[in-house]
Design a protein around this motif. Sequence first.
Motif, mmCIF file in Angstrom:
data_model
loop_
_atom_site.group_PDB
_atom_site.id
_atom_site.type_symbol
_atom_site.label_atom_id
_atom_site.label_comp_id
_atom_site.label_asym_id
_atom_site.label_seq_id
_atom_site.Cartn_x
_atom_site.Cartn_y
_atom_site.Cartn_z
ATOM 1 N N TRP A 1 0.818 -1.209 0.000
ATOM 2 C CA TRP A 1 0.000 0.000 0.000
ATOM 3 C C TRP A 1 0.855 1.264 0.000
ATOM 4 O O TRP A 1 0.484 2.260 -0.637
ATOM 5 C CB TRP A 1 -0.958 -0.004 1.186
ATOM 6 N N PHE A 2 1.980 1.219 0.665
ATOM 7 C CA PHE A 2 2.873 2.386 0.633
ATOM 8 C C PHE A 2 3.404 2.632 -0.778
ATOM 9 O O PHE A 2 3.543 3.779 -1.208
ATOM 10 C CB PHE A 2 4.040 2.198 1.603
ATOM 11 N N ARG A 3 3.701 1.560 -1.511
ATOM 12 C CA ARG A 3 4.194 1.731 -2.882
ATOM 13 C C ARG A 3 3.132 2.370 -3.775
ATOM 14 O O ARG A 3 3.452 3.215 -4.628
ATOM 15 C CB ARG A 3 4.629 0.376 -3.454
ATOM 16 N N LYS A 4 1.877 1.975 -3.577
ATOM 17 C CA LYS A 4 0.798 2.563 -4.378
ATOM 18 C C LYS A 4 0.645 4.047 -4.065
ATOM 19 O O LYS A 4 0.459 4.869 -4.965
ATOM 20 C CB LYS A 4 -0.519 1.823 -4.117
ATOM 21 N N ALA A 5 0.733 4.386 -2.762
ATOM 22 C CA ALA A 5 0.609 5.798 -2.384
ATOM 23 C C ALA A 5 1.845 6.590 -2.826
ATOM 24 O O ALA A 5 1.732 7.739 -3.271
ATOM 25 C CB ALA A 5 0.421 5.912 -0.867
#
Length: 241
Positions: A75-79
């Motif tokens: 999820w951090f990579r997507k954000a």
Amino acid sequence: MKTLLFCAALMCSTAVIADELADADALFAKKAYPQALQKYTKLANAGNVMAQQHLGEMYFYGEAGLEDMDKAAEWFRKAAAKGNAVAIATLELMKQREARRADIDYWIVKYDGSDLRSGDYRCPAPRFPAMSKVNDDIDRYSARMKDWETCHNRFVKYLNASMPLTKRIPEDVSKLMTASETEKATAHLDEVGKRVAEDTQVGGKLVVADFTAWRNATEAYVSEHNEMVKNAPPPEPAENR
């Protein structure tokens, strides 16, 4: 007309998302984590960058149940792909955690407190014979006990000042730990501190017991020897020999 309707629908959709995000934030603030997780997940899957950031944080800190670094990174990579500064910084933090894994684990399970007894705080226990019969030996062993006692008292003071042992975790390692890792390190270091304190107390009592036994035996011998000298018959005059 169609353009106006499209703009109105877009603003309405944005307002709805903002309301749902606010609802999720409110649930999180109340520590209603399962409900917050559900709302963040819905918004994150719809592409909301703030929801993706918060979802990553929930998995990172274990607020989604258990800590899940793989889901957190996902999820951090997507954000981060959308320029979210918090997500970018946290991904960097996760890289540092991986690189410093051994250092983190050291304070959670491996630290044994042996570094406490070094330098001026290393106090080898003196050894005493069963008893001493000459003044030089008595003086030497008495001095050894005095030196050990001074070192022991210095260590006890230092040990007390070192508590809790979590203060020994380097700041650059501490900041990489998750909440659960900090909790585990605290529990482990508390046990280490108790063990070192107990070993110090027991070791001190053994030294005192050995010294007391030596001193009592030595004093008994000296007393007996002095009594024998006191009660010994005077030497015969030379002319009577």
